[in-house]
Enzyme design. Structure first.
Site, PDB file in Angstrom:
ATOM      1  N   LYS A  36       0.849  -1.202   0.000  1.00 34.59           N
ATOM      2  CA  LYS A  36       0.000   0.000   0.000  1.00 34.59           C
ATOM      3  C   LYS A  36       0.876   1.240   0.000  1.00 34.59           C
ATOM      4  O   LYS A  36       1.750   1.391   0.846  1.00 34.59           O
ATOM      5  CB  LYS A  36      -0.914   0.027   1.224  1.00 34.59           C
ATOM      6  CG  LYS A  36      -1.783   1.292   1.276  1.00 34.59           C
ATOM      7  CD  LYS A  36      -2.865   1.189   2.334  1.00 34.59           C
ATOM      8  CE  LYS A  36      -2.510   1.848   3.629  1.00 34.59           C
ATOM      9  NZ  LYS A  36      -2.584   3.325   3.622  1.00 34.59           N
ATOM     10  N   ASP A  63      -3.459   4.432  -2.028  1.00 33.94           N
ATOM     11  CA  ASP A  63      -4.456   4.910  -1.069  1.00 33.94           C
ATOM     12  C   ASP A  63      -4.385   6.429  -0.949  1.00 33.94           C
ATOM     13  O   ASP A  63      -3.849   6.963   0.015  1.00 33.94           O
ATOM     14  CB  ASP A  63      -4.168   4.229   0.277  1.00 33.94           C
ATOM     15  CG  ASP A  63      -5.183   4.572   1.351  1.00 33.94           C
ATOM     16  OD1 ASP A  63      -6.297   4.988   0.997  1.00 33.94           O
ATOM     17  OD2 ASP A  63      -4.857   4.411   2.542  1.00 33.94           O
ATOM     18  N   LYS A  65      -7.206   8.401  -1.303  1.00 31.25           N
ATOM     19  CA  LYS A  65      -8.505   8.878  -0.791  1.00 31.25           C
ATOM     20  C   LYS A  65      -8.986  10.119  -1.548  1.00 31.25           C
ATOM     21  O   LYS A  65      -9.129  11.208  -0.973  1.00 31.25           O
ATOM     22  CB  LYS A  65      -8.409   9.184   0.707  1.00 31.25           C
ATOM     23  CG  LYS A  65      -8.020   7.971   1.546  1.00 31.25           C
ATOM     24  CD  LYS A  65      -8.021   8.295   3.021  1.00 31.25           C
ATOM     25  CE  LYS A  65      -7.770   7.093   3.903  1.00 31.25           C
ATOM     26  NZ  LYS A  65      -6.401   6.523   3.800  1.00 31.25           N
ATOM     27  N   ASP A  68     -12.871  15.293  -4.320  1.00 33.53           N
ATOM     28  CA  ASP A  68     -12.864  16.556  -5.057  1.00 33.53           C
ATOM     29  C   ASP A  68     -14.090  16.583  -5.969  1.00 33.53           C
ATOM     30  O   ASP A  68     -14.911  15.658  -5.931  1.00 33.53           O
ATOM     31  CB  ASP A  68     -11.545  16.677  -5.864  1.00 33.53           C
ATOM     32  CG  ASP A  68     -11.125  18.130  -6.068  1.00 33.53           C
ATOM     33  OD1 ASP A  68     -12.015  18.989  -6.270  1.00 33.53           O
ATOM     34  OD2 ASP A  68      -9.925  18.414  -6.037  1.00 33.53           O
ATOM     35  N   THR A 121     -12.316   6.432  10.446  1.00 26.47           N
ATOM     36  CA  THR A 121     -12.387   5.889  11.818  1.00 26.47           C
ATOM     37  C   THR A 121     -11.900   6.917  12.841  1.00 26.47           C
ATOM     38  O   THR A 121     -12.083   6.740  14.031  1.00 26.47           O
ATOM     39  CB  THR A 121     -11.580   4.589  11.957  1.00 26.47           C
ATOM     40  OG1 THR A 121     -10.298   4.794  11.394  1.00 26.47           O
ATOM     41  CG2 THR A 121     -12.267   3.448  11.258  1.00 26.47           C
ATOM     42  N   ARG A 212       3.061  -1.097  10.462  1.00 26.13           N
ATOM     43  CA  ARG A 212       4.187  -1.150  11.395  1.00 26.13           C
ATOM     44  C   ARG A 212       4.502  -2.514  11.993  1.00 26.13           C
ATOM     45  O   ARG A 212       5.694  -2.803  12.195  1.00 26.13           O
ATOM     46  CB  ARG A 212       3.993  -0.081  12.481  1.00 26.13           C
ATOM     47  CG  ARG A 212       4.181   1.324  11.910  1.00 26.13           C
ATOM     48  CD  ARG A 212       3.566   2.385  12.777  1.00 26.13           C
ATOM     49  NE  ARG A 212       2.106   2.283  12.799  1.00 26.13           N
ATOM     50  CZ  ARG A 212       1.317   3.070  13.515  1.00 26.13           C
ATOM     51  NH1 ARG A 212       1.841   4.002  14.292  1.00 26.13           N
ATOM     52  NH2 ARG A 212       0.006   2.930  13.469  1.00 26.13           N
TER      53      ARG A 212
HETATM   54  O1  C5P Z   1       1.071   0.767  10.737  1.00 24.21           O
HETATM   55  P1  C5P Z   1      -0.365   0.392  10.741  1.00 24.21           P
HETATM   56  O2  C5P Z   1      -0.614  -1.098  10.652  1.00 24.21           O
HETATM   57  O3  C5P Z   1      -1.161   1.035  11.844  1.00 24.21           O
HETATM   58  O4  C5P Z   1      -0.866   0.987   9.357  1.00 24.21           O
HETATM   59  C1  C5P Z   1      -2.197   0.989   8.988  1.00 24.21           C
HETATM   60  C2  C5P Z   1      -2.380   1.694   7.674  1.00 24.21           C
HETATM   61  O5  C5P Z   1      -3.768   1.825   7.452  1.00 24.21           O
HETATM   62  C3  C5P Z   1      -1.803   3.087   7.601  1.00 24.21           C
HETATM   63  O6  C5P Z   1      -1.341   3.279   6.263  1.00 24.21           O
HETATM   64  C4  C5P Z   1      -2.972   3.995   7.900  1.00 24.21           C
HETATM   65  O7  C5P Z   1      -2.902   5.222   7.248  1.00 24.21           O
HETATM   66  C5  C5P Z   1      -4.126   3.188   7.335  1.00 24.21           C
HETATM   67  N1  C5P Z   1      -5.422   3.453   7.946  1.00 24.21           N
HETATM   68  C6  C5P Z   1      -5.666   3.306   9.304  1.00 24.21           C
HETATM   69  N2  C5P Z   1      -6.906   3.540   9.816  1.00 24.21           N
HETATM   70  C7  C5P Z   1      -7.884   3.922   9.014  1.00 24.21           C
HETATM   71  C8  C5P Z   1      -7.657   4.075   7.656  1.00 24.21           C
HETATM   72  C9  C5P Z   1      -6.401   3.833   7.150  1.00 24.21           C
HETATM   73  O8  C5P Z   1      -4.781   2.935  10.062  1.00 24.21           O
HETATM   74  N3  C5P Z   1      -9.072   4.121   9.526  1.00 24.21           N
END
Ligand code: C5P
Length: 236
Positions: A36, A63, A65, A68, A121, A212
């Site tokens: 992603k 991603d 998003k 516009d 979220t 992460r």
């Molecule tokens: O590092 P981590 O597993 O938290 O990454 C989650 C990914 O999902 C990040 O790229 C974050 O921007 C994305 N994301 C999120 N929560 C959301 C929408 C997208 O953590 N509600």
């Protein structure tokens, strides 16, 4: 679940700089199927980074998003598709949905798949009220998910907590992509309402986004493979 299927369900979020992203992509090549690319990496590196990952054999969820006027979103979906993205995200706010689908169709015969963001979220009831939305969060998310579906969007992004209800609401083959996934024992970081990979899939997610816990691990490949193994073991 079969291992090949499990590998295809995990999207690795590379929220890092170019150098680290390339290092991780080379390490994960042959293991992960999906990467992603979010705004941070894309706005620094542009379409080249998508092409680079495609050349390494990955599918790419771009991603960005989109949000516009329809004309701009149509162009954005077209440009992002021409860069080679396999999956694109767009906000679920009305007319931009159909425009997004049109842009993706114009660019490639094997058009990119599209997922809509319903209610971020990070938004709660108070935050919605602030922008004039009085309906309960779940109701608003469901309304926008249906709107996306009728406008030719292939699925949605939601929390694993909402995946079950969304799966009931949408077509059985709809894409349901859930971030907020943490393997057992992994650090939560800034995520609060989390599920394990197998819980997210069992609740109805078609794909999980994990950043992460993989990218920050001492051995990212082992971390990725452990997630796949957990899916193979626990998902029917
Ligand atoms: O590092 P981590 O597993 O938290 O990454 C989650 C990914 O999902 C990040 O790229 C974050 O921007 C994305 N994301 C999120 N929560 C959301 C929408 C997208 O953590 N509600």
């Amino acid at each position: 679940m079969l291992e090949t299927d499990a590998r295809d369900r995990v999207i690795v979020a590379l929220d890092c700089d170019r150098e680290r992203a390339l290092e991780l992509a080379h390490e994960l090549s042959g293991h992960a199927a999906w990467l992603k690319v979010g705004m941070t990496l894309y706005y620094a590196e542009g379409p080249e980074i998508v092409k680079t990952f495609k050349d390494l054999g990955f599918k790419v969820f771009l991603d960005l998003k989109f949000h516009d006027i329809p004309h701009q979103v149509r162009g954005a979906a077209r440009s992002a598709s021409l860069a080679g993205a396999d999956l694109l995200s767009v906000h679920g706010s009305g007319a931009m949905l159909a425009a997004c689908r049109e842009g993706a169709e114009e660019a490639r015969e094997d058009r990119a798949k599209l997922v809509a963001i319903t209610v971020l979220t990070s938004m709660n009831q108070d935050a919605l009220a602030e922008i004039g939305v009085e309906s309960p969060v779940a109701e608003e998310a469901a309304r926008l998910a249906k709107l996306a579906q009728v406008n030719g969007i292939d699925g949605i992004v939601c929390s694993p907590m909402e995946a079950h209800d969304m799966r009931e609401l949408l077509a059985p083959d709809a894409l349901i992509v859930t971030p907020g996934v943490r393997p057992v024992g992994a650090a939560l970081g800034d995520q609060s309402r989390v599920a394990t990979p197998s819980q997210a899939i069992e609740r109805g997610a078609s794909h999980i986004v994990v950043g992460r816990p993989i990218t920050g691990a001492d051995d990212p490949v082992a971390a990725f493979d452990a997630i796949v193994a957990e899916l193979v073991e626990n998902v029917a």
